[in-house]
Design an enzyme around this catalytic site. Structure first.
Site, PDB file in Angstrom:
ATOM      1  N   ARG A   1      26.588  24.923 -31.350  1.00  0.00           N
ATOM      2  CA  ARG A   1      26.378  24.765 -30.114  1.00  0.00           C
ATOM      3  C   ARG A   1      24.690  24.662 -29.694  1.00  0.00           C
ATOM      4  O   ARG A   1      24.388  24.567 -28.561  1.00  0.00           O
ATOM      5  CB  ARG A   1      26.724  25.942 -29.267  1.00  0.00           C
ATOM      6  CG  ARG A   1      28.371  25.674 -28.796  1.00  0.00           C
ATOM      7  CD  ARG A   1      28.802  27.003 -28.287  1.00  0.00           C
ATOM      8  NE  ARG A   1      29.844  26.818 -26.923  1.00  0.00           N
ATOM      9  CZ  ARG A   1      31.194  27.133 -27.166  1.00  0.00           C
ATOM     10  NH1 ARG A   1      31.784  27.321 -28.468  1.00  0.00           N
ATOM     11  NH2 ARG A   1      31.750  26.838 -26.018  1.00  0.00           N
TER      12      ARG A   1
ATOM     13  N   ARG B   1      40.998  33.697 -18.031  1.00  0.00           N
ATOM     14  CA  ARG B   1      39.859  34.100 -19.012  1.00  0.00           C
ATOM     15  C   ARG B   1      38.655  34.498 -18.005  1.00  0.00           C
ATOM     16  O   ARG B   1      38.599  34.017 -17.092  1.00  0.00           O
ATOM     17  CB  ARG B   1      39.318  33.136 -19.992  1.00  0.00           C
ATOM     18  CG  ARG B   1      39.935  32.926 -21.393  1.00  0.00           C
ATOM     19  CD  ARG B   1      39.570  31.919 -22.388  1.00  0.00           C
ATOM     20  NE  ARG B   1      38.190  31.578 -22.299  1.00  0.00           N
ATOM     21  CZ  ARG B   1      37.802  30.660 -23.059  1.00  0.00           C
ATOM     22  NH1 ARG B   1      38.685  29.964 -23.914  1.00  0.00           N
ATOM     23  NH2 ARG B   1      36.542  30.508 -23.102  1.00  0.00           N
TER      24      ARG B   1
ATOM     25  N   ARG C   1      42.807  27.070 -15.616  1.00  0.00           N
ATOM     26  CA  ARG C   1      43.535  27.278 -17.102  1.00  0.00           C
ATOM     27  C   ARG C   1      43.942  28.560 -17.094  1.00  0.00           C
ATOM     28  O   ARG C   1      43.391  29.582 -16.640  1.00  0.00           O
ATOM     29  CB  ARG C   1      42.353  26.949 -18.082  1.00  0.00           C
ATOM     30  CG  ARG C   1      42.851  27.328 -19.352  1.00  0.00           C
ATOM     31  CD  ARG C   1      41.738  26.720 -20.403  1.00  0.00           C
ATOM     32  NE  ARG C   1      40.671  27.577 -20.823  1.00  0.00           N
ATOM     33  CZ  ARG C   1      39.865  27.052 -21.510  1.00  0.00           C
ATOM     34  NH1 ARG C   1      40.014  26.238 -22.477  1.00  0.00           N
ATOM     35  NH2 ARG C   1      38.590  27.780 -21.491  1.00  0.00           N
TER      36      ARG C   1
ATOM     37  N   LYS D   1      38.633  19.845 -26.670  1.00  0.00           N
ATOM     38  CA  LYS D   1      38.488  20.426 -28.100  1.00  0.00           C
ATOM     39  C   LYS D   1      39.468  21.113 -28.773  1.00  0.00           C
ATOM     40  O   LYS D   1      39.988  20.963 -29.758  1.00  0.00           O
ATOM     41  CB  LYS D   1      36.995  21.070 -28.395  1.00  0.00           C
ATOM     42  CG  LYS D   1      35.918  20.102 -27.657  1.00  0.00           C
ATOM     43  CD  LYS D   1      34.611  20.779 -28.291  1.00  0.00           C
ATOM     44  CE  LYS D   1      34.308  22.151 -27.646  1.00  0.00           C
ATOM     45  NZ  LYS D   1      34.112  22.241 -26.261  1.00  0.00           N
TER      46      LYS D   1
ATOM     47  N   ARG E   1      28.321  28.359 -18.048  1.00  0.00           N
ATOM     48  CA  ARG E   1      28.745  27.666 -19.448  1.00  0.00           C
ATOM     49  C   ARG E   1      28.307  26.119 -19.337  1.00  0.00           C
ATOM     50  O   ARG E   1      27.805  25.639 -20.587  1.00  0.00           O
ATOM     51  CB  ARG E   1      30.080  27.827 -19.688  1.00  0.00           C
ATOM     52  CG  ARG E   1      30.386  29.335 -20.045  1.00  0.00           C
ATOM     53  CD  ARG E   1      31.977  29.447 -19.637  1.00  0.00           C
ATOM     54  NE  ARG E   1      32.798  28.668 -20.960  1.00  0.00           N
ATOM     55  CZ  ARG E   1      34.022  28.642 -20.673  1.00  0.00           C
ATOM     56  NH1 ARG E   1      34.691  28.981 -19.563  1.00  0.00           N
ATOM     57  NH2 ARG E   1      34.887  28.055 -21.687  1.00  0.00           N
TER      58      ARG E   1
HETATM   59  P1  AMP Z   1      35.002  28.874 -26.226  1.00  0.00           P
HETATM   60  O1  AMP Z   1      36.294  29.328 -26.472  1.00  0.00           O
HETATM   61  O2  AMP Z   1      34.586  27.839 -27.253  1.00  0.00           O
HETATM   62  O3  AMP Z   1      34.806  28.176 -24.797  1.00  0.00           O
HETATM   63  O4  AMP Z   1      34.008  30.005 -26.255  1.00  0.00           O
HETATM   64  C1  AMP Z   1      33.541  31.115 -25.547  1.00  0.00           C
HETATM   65  C2  AMP Z   1      32.658  31.575 -25.346  1.00  0.00           C
HETATM   66  O5  AMP Z   1      32.098  32.285 -26.869  1.00  0.00           O
HETATM   67  C3  AMP Z   1      31.353  30.905 -25.184  1.00  0.00           C
HETATM   68  O6  AMP Z   1      31.080  30.648 -23.584  1.00  0.00           O
HETATM   69  C4  AMP Z   1      30.166  31.853 -25.664  1.00  0.00           C
HETATM   70  O7  AMP Z   1      29.855  33.035 -25.047  1.00  0.00           O
HETATM   71  C5  AMP Z   1      30.858  32.331 -27.093  1.00  0.00           C
HETATM   72  N1  AMP Z   1      30.716  31.196 -27.893  1.00  0.00           N
HETATM   73  C6  AMP Z   1      31.648  30.523 -28.641  1.00  0.00           C
HETATM   74  N2  AMP Z   1      31.094  29.715 -29.724  1.00  0.00           N
HETATM   75  C7  AMP Z   1      29.852  29.907 -29.539  1.00  0.00           C
HETATM   76  C8  AMP Z   1      28.707  29.410 -30.396  1.00  0.00           C
HETATM   77  N3  AMP Z   1      28.948  28.395 -31.270  1.00  0.00           N
HETATM   78  N4  AMP Z   1      27.431  29.870 -30.069  1.00  0.00           N
HETATM   79  C9  AMP Z   1      27.406  30.705 -28.994  1.00  0.00           C
HETATM   80  N5  AMP Z   1      28.252  31.445 -28.340  1.00  0.00           N
HETATM   81  C10 AMP Z   1      29.578  30.871 -28.615  1.00  0.00           C
END
Ligand code: AMP
Length: 216
Positions: free
Chosen positions: A88, A160, A127, A13, A171
């Site tokens: 989400r 990360r 990654r 994404k 996740r």
């Molecule tokens: P991402 O970079 O989108 O994979 O997000 C990394 C982490 O940030 C996720 O595993 C969550 O801990 C937190 N996070 C990001 N977006 C959201 C969201 N919309 N709702 C809740 N947690 C989020």
């Protein structure tokens, strides 16, 4: 154009949102990036969010919704945006509808990234990320020229904390439980476009562009 990119972690994404941002001239709003920036700056929100993020758990809705609502009020979002990683949960989707109603500006399209689950773990474990925002690498599929270093700025690449296997499983569970039901939610609203996101990056970009053109 107001667009949501929906899909599991590692579906691509973020990569596709960056490309669509350049092609369509609308900003990519990644709640993951906004949260990581808050953690880095050590803000109150960052301190509250950090533990959830490192464990691979979702940050509570009220925190993420407030963060996103503030970002949506900035001037660059007036002509549209790409939401990458938000909503989400059903609660976040409801909050977004309420927020957009205030602006009289509903969502035009939701792009659902469909990927084989086994591929996702492989993509995320390998990654590595440039800490200065020069993009992502992968140990096998897209290695940097010098091991462990960004091709652009030479900075040490970051693994990360939530891209380790246990956290990735957490996740994926959060995705299956809380996020996947949104496919049906947006399907009922008639704005859902599903793209096959397993293939080459350029091929996926082509599919995403076609879906966005059709929605426009
Ligand atoms: P991402 O970079 O989108 O994979 O997000 C990394 C982490 O940030 C996720 O595993 C969550 O801990 C937190 N996070 C990001 N977006 C959201 C969201 N919309 N709702 C809740 N947690 C989020």
């Amino acid at each position: 154009m107001r667009v949501i990119f929906l899909g599991p972690p590692g579906a691509g994404k973020g990569t596709q949102a960056k490309r669509a941002q350049s092609a369509f001239g609308i900003p990519q709003l990644s709640t993951g990036d906004l949260l990581r920036a808050a953690v880095k700056e050590g803000t109150a929100l960052g301190k509250q969010a950090q533990g959830f993020m490192n464990a691979g758990k979702l940050v509570p809705d009220d925190l993420v919704v407030a963060l996103l609502a503030e970002r949506l009020r900035q001037a660059d979002c007036r002509s549209g945006f790409i939401l990458d990683g938000f909503p989400r949960t059903a609660g976040q989707a409801d909050a977004l509808e309420r927020e957009l109603k205030k602006h009289g500006a509903p969502i035009d399209a939701v792009i659902n990234f469909a990927v084989d689950a086994e591929r996702l773990v492989e993509r995320l474990v390998g990654r590595r990320i440039c800490p200065n925002g020069h993009g992502e690498y992968h140990l096998s599929f897209h290695p940097p020229k010098s091991p462990g270093q960004c091709d652009v700025c030479g900075a040490a690449l970051v693994h990360r904390p939530d891209d380790h296997e246990d956290q990735i499983r957490t996740r994926m569970e959060a995705y299956a439980r809380d996020t996947r039901p949104l496919i049906e939610f947006y399907g009922k609203r008639g704005v859902l476009h599903t793209v096959q996101a397993d293939g080459e990056i350029d091929a996926v970009t082509g599919e995403v562009k076609a879906a966005l053109e059709a929605a426009r």
